[in-house]
Design a protein around this motif. Structure first.
Motif, PDB file in Angstrom:
ATOM      1  N   SER A 119      39.957  34.030  34.650  1.00  0.00           N
ATOM      2  CA  SER A 119      40.261  35.466  35.038  1.00  0.00           C
ATOM      3  C   SER A 119      39.338  36.076  35.769  1.00  0.00           C
ATOM      4  O   SER A 119      38.312  36.209  35.292  1.00  0.00           O
ATOM      5  N   HIS A 159      35.361  32.532  40.269  1.00  0.00           N
ATOM      6  CA  HIS A 159      36.733  32.206  40.015  1.00  0.00           C
ATOM      7  C   HIS A 159      36.980  30.893  40.552  1.00  0.00           C
ATOM      8  O   HIS A 159      37.389  30.004  40.042  1.00  0.00           O
ATOM      9  N   PRO A 208      43.842  44.363  37.401  1.00  0.00           N
ATOM     10  CA  PRO A 208      44.220  42.869  37.352  1.00  0.00           C
ATOM     11  C   PRO A 208      45.292  42.385  38.124  1.00  0.00           C
ATOM     12  O   PRO A 208      45.963  41.265  37.691  1.00  0.00           O
ATOM     13  N   ASP A 233      45.045  38.252  38.742  1.00  0.00           N
ATOM     14  CA  ASP A 233      45.233  37.738  37.514  1.00  0.00           C
ATOM     15  C   ASP A 233      46.653  37.827  37.021  1.00  0.00           C
ATOM     16  O   ASP A 233      47.467  36.828  36.412  1.00  0.00           O
ATOM     17  N   THR A 289      39.230  39.185  36.413  1.00  0.00           N
ATOM     18  CA  THR A 289      38.992  40.483  35.763  1.00  0.00           C
ATOM     19  C   THR A 289      37.639  40.163  34.638  1.00  0.00           C
ATOM     20  O   THR A 289      36.876  40.712  34.451  1.00  0.00           O
TER      21      THR A 289
END
Length: 218
Positions: A101, A83, A18, A21, A103
């Protein structure tokens, strides 16, 4: 209440996440204090912002038919494209205080991929992906959880996700051309059908039919 508690190793490997993020979270935390920081530090932060949040939807971020094939190797590209598109749609909706996010977007695609194998139609797979992204709260104040989200926030998130999945489904005579304008058109179409979208979120076939009919129209 759904939340993301574990990140499969494959996704972390594919996305380098991540990481991005986490960096976005750091940026959000530092934002209120920016005005108090020395100018050299603010300059670094501005460059940092640009590196993790591109402005708009570049034409190079084009949809790929394999996004809805269930092939895991396309997870990273899907997460990056979705995203950027979701970030842009939230700005159009004046809801850009919500975070997106990568992820959780990747997790949403992965977790939708297996049940979607029984579907041959792209709109059916897209409906699975949309429901998975919404269920796992890829967009929120604390993505991966519904923390702090009121019903209006949840509804706006659902419409935003629908908009992006519709954008991904639309046939393009020339892929990679005028993507931002096409996304804006999808946003406008979704805005006029808000009630229908929210009613369809809980019914897979209805959601798939709504995605399909609008993609054909556009």
């Amino acid at each position: 209440m759904s939340s993301i508690t574990q990140i499969p190793k494959g996704i972390a490997r594919d996305l380098g996440l991540p990481g991005r993020d986490i960096l976005r979270g750091v940026r959000s935390t530092l934002a209120p204090a920016k005005a108090l920081l020395p100018e050299p530090v603010r300059l670094v932060l501005r460059k940092f912002d640009a590196s993790i949040t591109p402005s708009g939807v570049p034409d190079s971020l084009t949809p790929d038919a394999d996004f809805f094939s269930g092939k895991h190797e396309h997870t990273a590209q899907f997460a990056m494209v979705a995203h950027a598109a979701l970030t842009e749609v939230l700005q159009l909706m004046q809801r850009d205080h919500l975070m997106v996010s990568e992820t959780v977007l990747a997790l949403g695609l992965r977790r939708a991929a297996l049940p979607s194998r029984k579907h041959n139609c792209a709109s059916q797979v897209a409906a699975d992906v949309a429901k998975s992204i919404i269920k796992h709260h890829a967009v929120g104040f604390v993505p991966g959880t519904p923390y702090g989200m009121q019903q209006e926030d949840l509804d706006d998130t659902s419409v935003a996700v629908f908009t992006v999945l519709l954008w991904l489904l639309v046939d393009r005579p020339e892929p990679g051309q005028h993507e931002a304008a096409l996304l804006k058109l999808c946003h406008d179409v979704a805005a006029t059908q808000r009630a229908d979208i929210l009613a369809a979120i809980g019914a897979h076939d209805n959601l798939a039919a709504l995605l399909d009919s609008n993609a054909r129209l556009i």
